[in-house]
Design a protein around this motif. Sequence first.
Motif, PDB file in Angstrom:
ATOM      1  N   GLU A   1       0.803  -1.215   0.000  1.00  0.00           N
ATOM      2  CA  GLU A   1       0.000   0.000   0.000  1.00  0.00           C
ATOM      3  C   GLU A   1       0.842   1.273   0.000  1.00  0.00           C
ATOM      4  O   GLU A   1       0.391   2.329   0.377  1.00  0.00           O
ATOM      5  N   GLY A   2       2.079   1.184  -0.427  1.00  0.00           N
ATOM      6  CA  GLY A   2       2.895   2.379  -0.541  1.00  0.00           C
ATOM      7  C   GLY A   2       2.574   3.136  -1.825  1.00  0.00           C
ATOM      8  O   GLY A   2       1.827   2.689  -2.681  1.00  0.00           O
ATOM      9  N   VAL A   3       3.174   4.314  -1.994  1.00  0.00           N
ATOM     10  CA  VAL A   3       2.977   5.122  -3.193  1.00  0.00           C
ATOM     11  C   VAL A   3       3.916   4.612  -4.270  1.00  0.00           C
ATOM     12  O   VAL A   3       5.124   4.510  -4.067  1.00  0.00           O
ATOM     13  N   VAL A   4       3.366   4.258  -5.447  1.00  0.00           N
ATOM     14  CA  VAL A   4       4.178   3.720  -6.538  1.00  0.00           C
ATOM     15  C   VAL A   4       4.611   4.826  -7.474  1.00  0.00           C
ATOM     16  O   VAL A   4       5.768   4.953  -7.840  1.00  0.00           O
ATOM     17  N   GLY A   5       3.685   5.672  -7.897  1.00  0.00           N
ATOM     18  CA  GLY A   5       3.987   6.758  -8.826  1.00  0.00           C
ATOM     19  C   GLY A   5       4.206   8.062  -8.095  1.00  0.00           C
ATOM     20  O   GLY A   5       4.582   8.104  -6.933  1.00  0.00           O
ATOM     21  N   GLY A   6       3.945   9.159  -8.812  1.00  0.00           N
ATOM     22  CA  GLY A   6       4.196  10.464  -8.221  1.00  0.00           C
ATOM     23  C   GLY A   6       2.961  11.136  -7.682  1.00  0.00           C
ATOM     24  O   GLY A   6       2.994  12.335  -7.389  1.00  0.00           O
ATOM     25  N   GLY A   7       1.845  10.396  -7.565  1.00  0.00           N
ATOM     26  CA  GLY A   7       0.602  11.001  -7.110  1.00  0.00           C
ATOM     27  C   GLY A   7       0.588  11.226  -5.615  1.00  0.00           C
ATOM     28  O   GLY A   7       1.517  10.881  -4.883  1.00  0.00           O
ATOM     29  N   ALA A   8      -0.522  11.815  -5.165  1.00  0.00           N
ATOM     30  CA  ALA A   8      -0.689  12.067  -3.736  1.00  0.00           C
ATOM     31  C   ALA A   8      -0.786  10.760  -2.971  1.00  0.00           C
ATOM     32  O   ALA A   8      -1.201   9.722  -3.502  1.00  0.00           O
ATOM     33  N   ALA A   9      -0.412  10.807  -1.717  1.00  0.00           N
ATOM     34  CA  ALA A   9      -0.482   9.626  -0.862  1.00  0.00           C
ATOM     35  C   ALA A   9      -1.926   9.155  -0.726  1.00  0.00           C
ATOM     36  O   ALA A   9      -2.858   9.955  -0.687  1.00  0.00           O
ATOM     37  N   LEU A  10      -2.095   7.854  -0.652  1.00  0.00           N
ATOM     38  CA  LEU A  10      -3.426   7.267  -0.494  1.00  0.00           C
ATOM     39  C   LEU A  10      -3.901   7.407   0.950  1.00  0.00           C
ATOM     40  O   LEU A  10      -3.095   7.525   1.875  1.00  0.00           O
TER      41      LEU A  10
ATOM     42  N   ALA B   1      -5.059   6.367   4.626  1.00  0.00           N
ATOM     43  CA  ALA B   1      -4.493   5.323   5.489  1.00  0.00           C
ATOM     44  C   ALA B   1      -5.432   4.127   5.595  1.00  0.00           C
ATOM     45  O   ALA B   1      -6.647   4.239   5.355  1.00  0.00           O
ATOM     46  N   LEU B   2      -4.858   2.990   5.947  1.00  0.00           N
ATOM     47  CA  LEU B   2      -5.671   1.817   6.238  1.00  0.00           C
ATOM     48  C   LEU B   2      -6.538   2.071   7.468  1.00  0.00           C
ATOM     49  O   LEU B   2      -6.234   2.927   8.300  1.00  0.00           O
ATOM     50  N   ALA B   3      -7.612   1.311   7.568  1.00  0.00           N
ATOM     51  CA  ALA B   3      -8.500   1.442   8.726  1.00  0.00           C
ATOM     52  C   ALA B   3      -7.738   1.140  10.011  1.00  0.00           C
ATOM     53  O   ALA B   3      -6.888   0.242  10.066  1.00  0.00           O
ATOM     54  N   GLU B   4      -8.067   1.871  11.054  1.00  0.00           N
ATOM     55  CA  GLU B   4      -7.373   1.722  12.330  1.00  0.00           C
ATOM     56  C   GLU B   4      -7.500   0.306  12.881  1.00  0.00           C
ATOM     57  O   GLU B   4      -6.583  -0.215  13.512  1.00  0.00           O
ATOM     58  N   ARG B   5      -8.651  -0.342  12.622  1.00  0.00           N
ATOM     59  CA  ARG B   5      -8.851  -1.670  13.182  1.00  0.00           C
ATOM     60  C   ARG B   5      -7.822  -2.661  12.633  1.00  0.00           C
ATOM     61  O   ARG B   5      -7.441  -3.614  13.313  1.00  0.00           O
ATOM     62  N   VAL B   6      -7.353  -2.448  11.394  1.00  0.00           N
ATOM     63  CA  VAL B   6      -6.374  -3.356  10.803  1.00  0.00           C
ATOM     64  C   VAL B   6      -4.992  -3.120  11.406  1.00  0.00           C
ATOM     65  O   VAL B   6      -4.298  -4.052  11.807  1.00  0.00           O
ATOM     66  N   THR B   7      -4.591  -1.869  11.471  1.00  0.00           N
ATOM     67  CA  THR B   7      -3.262  -1.567  11.991  1.00  0.00           C
ATOM     68  C   THR B   7      -3.167  -1.807  13.484  1.00  0.00           C
ATOM     69  O   THR B   7      -2.104  -2.132  14.003  1.00  0.00           O
ATOM     70  N   ALA B   8      -4.288  -1.672  14.193  1.00  0.00           N
ATOM     71  CA  ALA B   8      -4.258  -1.884  15.641  1.00  0.00           C
ATOM     72  C   ALA B   8      -4.065  -3.361  15.980  1.00  0.00           C
ATOM     73  O   ALA B   8      -3.371  -3.711  16.927  1.00  0.00           O
ATOM     74  N   VAL B   9      -4.685  -4.249  15.201  1.00  0.00           N
ATOM     75  CA  VAL B   9      -4.574  -5.670  15.479  1.00  0.00           C
ATOM     76  C   VAL B   9      -3.209  -6.197  15.077  1.00  0.00           C
ATOM     77  O   VAL B   9      -2.615  -7.033  15.736  1.00  0.00           O
ATOM     78  N   GLY B  10      -2.663  -5.692  13.980  1.00  0.00           N
ATOM     79  CA  GLY B  10      -1.337  -6.110  13.554  1.00  0.00           C
ATOM     80  C   GLY B  10      -1.361  -7.402  12.762  1.00  0.00           C
ATOM     81  O   GLY B  10      -2.350  -7.752  12.134  1.00  0.00           O
TER      82      GLY B  10
END
Length: 427
Positions: free
Chosen positions: A28-37, A39-48
């Motif tokens: 989910e990183g930035v591939v081209g030169g566009g604006a950053a996407l 963020a992922l939902a907090e529930r995903v990053t919180a669980v790990g």
Amino acid sequence: MGAVDAVRAAGDVGFAAAEGDTGGFGDEGVVGGGAALPALAERVTAVGGSPVRDILAVTSRPEVVNFAGGLPAPELFDTEGIAAAYRDVLAESAGRALQYATTEGEPALREALAARYGARGLVTGADGVLVTTGSQQALSLLATALLEPGDVVLVEDSCYLAALQAFRFAGARVVAVPGDAHGVDPAALEDLVARTRPKLFYTVPTFQNPTGRTLPAGRRAAVASVAARHGLWIVEDDPYGELRFEGERVPWIASYPGAEDRTALLGSFSKVMAPGMRLGWLRAPAGLRRACAVAKQAADLHTPTVNQLAAARYLADRDLDAHVSRVAAVYRERRDTMLDGLAAALPEGSTWNRPEGGMFLWARLPSSYDTTALLPRVVERDVAYVPGAPFHAGEPDRSTLRLCFVTQTPEEIREGLRRLGEGLRAE
């Protein structure tokens, strides 16, 4: 992810979140030169990360003696019978088998499941069963149907780690109930129910994952009584109950007075037929079952029709109980082989249990040992276990580990224990 990195992840639920991938197409990183996407939902990053995924990454290496993953022995699958069931279904009703179906599940399979419960003393109608895509989906559906962010869920200590993940993903606050070698302490459960006002209590009372222990009948009755007095849902997960090697069967908590209208009983064909079919189910009171069906519609519409019809055909044409008895006899021999070799493999002062069935046993090394820290050097010797830490909702006991005894042959178990002993003794 390398083997050692993967098993490190198995010992730390937050490992993937802490080490997270960055960039690269497919991430989910930035591939081209566009604006950053966004963020992922907090529930995903919180669980790990997923310890289950990471464990499977290690055990897929053929040279590893796999005491880690909870994988049924593939050579014991009834491949002939399952293949015949699929052939017959596709030959006789391919249009139906390959078509969409109802969310609740195929009537023939629901009727067969209800009949199996009835034969074991738990009267059940076909409408009382919801077919799910593995019993893990049943956990997710129950979390969706019952939990709001911040709700309290009570669990055993230790607890099935994928259940911990499902409840945390729903935003619940997970609290461990103390217990002992026989399982949860009903008095401690009642105290925590009064203090935390939880929505549900989750338990694997028979041949529990990870400990292999079985909750005695008296404690099951006490759990049902606590739930009835205090207004509490019980989620009774039973994926291993049919794999009994010795001792007497203990009735489901759902069958005890007070539990009838407040228990969701989960089952699965993964351990007794084949996990790749991804067939599970839940038996629950009507209101909760309907809520789970609504959640399932949003998740996957329905469990694959062809798999359901093949399972129903297998139950009609084959003797599943006889097959399970054959499997259990092999698993008993493998359990005994592991028990015979543990004293030589584990450090002096270690303790372990003797499960009456299921797939796992639980060992505790002397308190100076950290099984998470030790795992990389054990894996270097091509053997793997699961550290005890991720199975704890509260303070982990880092001297514990789970061993699966069913996947390997007796000869492989003896060799794996030899390697395990070398790894634990290495400086």
